[in-house]
Structures are given as structure tokens and as C-alpha cells.
Design an enzyme around this catalytic site. Sequence first.
Site, PDB file in Angstrom:
ATOM      1  N   GLY A  91      18.620 -88.937   2.280  1.00 17.98           N
ATOM      2  CA  GLY A  91      19.321 -88.220   1.266  1.00 17.98           C
ATOM      3  C   GLY A  91      18.630 -86.557   0.777  1.00 17.98           C
ATOM      4  O   GLY A  91      19.640 -85.900   0.644  1.00 17.98           O
ATOM      5  N   GLN A 166      16.956 -83.127  -6.328  1.00 15.49           N
ATOM      6  CA  GLN A 166      17.902 -82.972  -5.358  1.00 15.49           C
ATOM      7  C   GLN A 166      19.060 -82.241  -5.680  1.00 15.49           C
ATOM      8  O   GLN A 166      19.298 -81.116  -5.200  1.00 15.49           O
ATOM      9  CB  GLN A 166      18.551 -84.243  -4.698  1.00 15.49           C
ATOM     10  CG  GLN A 166      17.382 -84.870  -3.927  1.00 15.49           C
ATOM     11  CD  GLN A 166      17.793 -86.422  -3.546  1.00 15.49           C
ATOM     12  OE1 GLN A 166      18.805 -86.773  -3.572  1.00 15.49           O
ATOM     13  NE2 GLN A 166      16.802 -86.868  -2.655  1.00 15.49           N
ATOM     14  N   ASP A 311      10.589 -93.230  -6.434  1.00 18.21           N
ATOM     15  CA  ASP A 311      10.192 -93.798  -5.089  1.00 18.21           C
ATOM     16  C   ASP A 311       9.304 -94.730  -5.189  1.00 18.21           C
ATOM     17  O   ASP A 311       9.166 -95.693  -4.116  1.00 18.21           O
ATOM     18  CB  ASP A 311       9.726 -92.559  -4.083  1.00 18.21           C
ATOM     19  CG  ASP A 311      10.956 -91.597  -3.926  1.00 18.21           C
ATOM     20  OD1 ASP A 311      12.153 -92.136  -3.978  1.00 18.21           O
ATOM     21  OD2 ASP A 311      10.630 -90.607  -3.250  1.00 18.21           O
ATOM     22  N   ARG A 383      10.869 -98.356   1.926  1.00 17.97           N
ATOM     23  CA  ARG A 383       9.896 -98.433   0.714  1.00 17.97           C
ATOM     24  C   ARG A 383      10.097 -99.919   0.394  1.00 17.97           C
ATOM     25  O   ARG A 383       8.865-100.507  -0.179  1.00 17.97           O
ATOM     26  CB  ARG A 383      10.365 -97.845  -0.156  1.00 17.97           C
ATOM     27  CG  ARG A 383      10.323 -96.320  -0.044  1.00 17.97           C
ATOM     28  CD  ARG A 383      10.063 -95.412  -1.346  1.00 17.97           C
ATOM     29  NE  ARG A 383      10.164 -93.893  -0.925  1.00 17.97           N
ATOM     30  CZ  ARG A 383       9.305 -93.140  -0.548  1.00 17.97           C
ATOM     31  NH1 ARG A 383       7.962 -93.646  -0.248  1.00 17.97           N
ATOM     32  NH2 ARG A 383       9.379 -91.903  -0.117  1.00 17.97           N
TER      33      ARG A 383
END
EC number: 2.5.1.19
Length: 428
Positions: A91, A166, A311, A383
Site C-alpha cells: 500500500g 501515506q 504496524d 505481520r
Amino acid sequence: MRIYPLEKSLNLTIDDIAADKSISHRCAMFSLLSDKPSRVRNYLRAGDTLNTLKIVELLGAKIEDNGAEIIITPPQKIKEPNEILECGNSGTAMRLFMGLLAAQDGFFVLSGDKYLNSRPMARIAKPLNEMGAKIDGANNANNAPLCIRGTKFERFSFDSKIASAQVKSALLLAALYSNGCKFSEPELSRDHTERMLAGMGANIKRDELEITLEPMRSPLSPLDIDVPNDPSSAFFFAVAALIIPNSHIILKNILLNKTRIEAYRVLEKMGAEIKFHKTSSKYEDIGDIEVRYSPNLKGIEVSENISWLIDEAPALAIAFACAKGQSKLTNAKELRVKESDRIAVTINALKQCGVDASELEDGFIINGSEAKFATIDSHGDHRIAMSFAILGLKCGMQIEKSEFIATSFPNFAEILKKMGARVEDRAC
């Protein structure tokens, strides 16, 4: 991937953690902002970042990889490619390229794997289109493949309602090639883009939560950088040290940017014994992280600076499961639209392991429990797979779709083996 319970403590120094993914993506992309070769050492050679490097090459750059470093010679002008730009599972790559390409002369198509093409892109496409970009795709440009017809924008101001590196990076890159911008965010998000642009000579200033960027009047200075190791990747082994009795691990050459080590700060508040040893600083602070077994981890409520630990949330959930008492994570709705619905997938997998856990709309509640062996589905999320591999060091684990680990951490299984774990990793 099958993980068997460890039969000994962990006492080692790990110096081959995967290079930082966020920095590696930006090194490849930002090399296009210069007119001289950029030199990048310790670039992450994983699926996602190699795709980014390939896209940069398709945009006209010359790539030389001699093993020790990657030399990226930019084109005089970004060229229109004759094929689709494949972002794989990333992404970050897709969203940042949306901003970079929105202000170029040419026609570009961005696509990815089935997981990436189902993730929301309107958060980038909508503000860019409002500023004058021409981006289209399925569901009103919310899903890739995305078509971009480059154009120049007027100077703009944008007040972001979410803290997203982002969104910020995409708009800054578009503004850099147009007429500049003012950008504000509700809280500080990852600031790698601002740091790297400033280091390359861009006219960029931050005043608390507002960024002012002037347009690029001439090419920026090339990069000459050693990419530090990824704190998000290192975090898996930090959790392992905390939950395996009598363990002591030193994680070498780790990026210590404050927007990237918040999950470690949460562990400290839970009672973890963690020390940071800063060793160098150029574009970013870098150093070593020392972690010791901490048998008295206690539950915690986490609701702030969530963008700084988004994350690490699946691995943080493993620490929550091994702590005493109840832990609660909120304001993390972004987890619903990552490589998988990380709230649902994490909680379902923990329940399969016998852990008392429940979903919230924007997070989860986990009560410390004794975990047991289970077969869990990672849903193609790297992850999730790595987080439950770490839990498997305590109770054993069978992880389906573990091959996606290679998108960010190709040598993950090898480090587990070096730690003394028995791993059957045919999928990796």
C-alpha cells in the site's frame, strides 16, 4: 510454516534484521527527484521493495546492484511506461506513487495483487483529484487498478482529518512537482518523507502540525544512505525476548525515529526491560535495542499515537496475551483496512489459541491467558504470520499462507532458526 516450542532461553545479538521497509521504498522513489545517481546501501531486498525498484526502472531510471549497494541513476525526465506498474502487496508503494505520478507528464497505471487491489485508495485519490489530479479506478478510484493522467496543480492547502504518513507523503510529492502546498495533520504521523526531502535540499518547513513545502525549482541532491534496520521487523524478536524465560536479545542498527518506536514505549509501560543505545544520526536516528525477559508484564490501555504503532499492533497483541490482566487497544480502526482486517484476524487467531480476546470496532481487548498450539490462517498478511510465529515459540503454531512473510522479511525464518527454534518453513 510450523513452529515448535523453544526448549531454551534466547541469548544472542541479531544484526541481520530486515532493512527498514518505509525508508527503502522512499530511497527508490526519491532518487527520481535528483539529476545525479543516488547510492543506497542495505536496501531491503524483499518482494514489496523490489517491486518499487522495478517501477522506478520502468519510469526511466538505471539500476545497478553490485550486492554492496544499489546505484540509481535517474532519467532526465520521468518517462511514460509501456506496461502496468505492479506494486505487489504494498500500500505504501501504490499510495506514494499516486502522488508522485499525479504531477508528471504522462499516463500511468498502478496495480497490485488481489489483496492490495481490494484496499481503499480513495483517501489518496480524492484529495489529489480535488487539487486537480486526474486519477480514476474502480469504485470511484477507491480500488486499483488506478489510471493516472499526470497534470500540474495550483498551490493548495490541505487539512487532513487523519494522521497518515501515506496521505501526507502523496500530497507532498504531488506539490513538490507543482506549486507547493501547506499540509496540516491532527497529530504527527511518520515523518520519514519530510526528513528525507529536507536532507535532499527541498524547501520544507514544519511548524508543529503544519508543513509548508515550496515547489522544486531544480533537482534535489542525490541520496547517499545506509538504510537502518526496521524497528517494526525487530519488534517481533523484542516480544520473543520478553516472553521466553531468561532471554536477552540485542537488536543491532535499528531505526530509532520516535514515530517508529512507540510500540516499544508501550512495552516499557507494561513493565518490559528495554534499553536504547543511539549510535548514529544522519537522515534518521539509528542505534541498538536491548531487551530482557520480563515476567511481570501487566495489562495496559493504549489509545494515543496509534499511527506510530499501527504496524506493530498484531505483535503487540501477542505481548498483551502473555501479560497479566487486561489490555485494550482503541482508536485503531485503520487496522481493518491493512493487508487483512488485522483486528478480526488477530482476535480470531488468538481465540483459536485459547486466549480470552474480543474485537472492538476500532481495536481489541485481550486478557492475559495461557496460549496453546493452533493452526491459524494468516489471510496472506505477513505481520499476522510473523506475530503468531513468535507466539509459537511458547506453545507451537501452524501458520497457513506464511509465504507472504517474504514481502517484507525474507530471512525471518532463518533468524528464528538461529535463535534455536525448530521451524518447518516450506512455504517460506
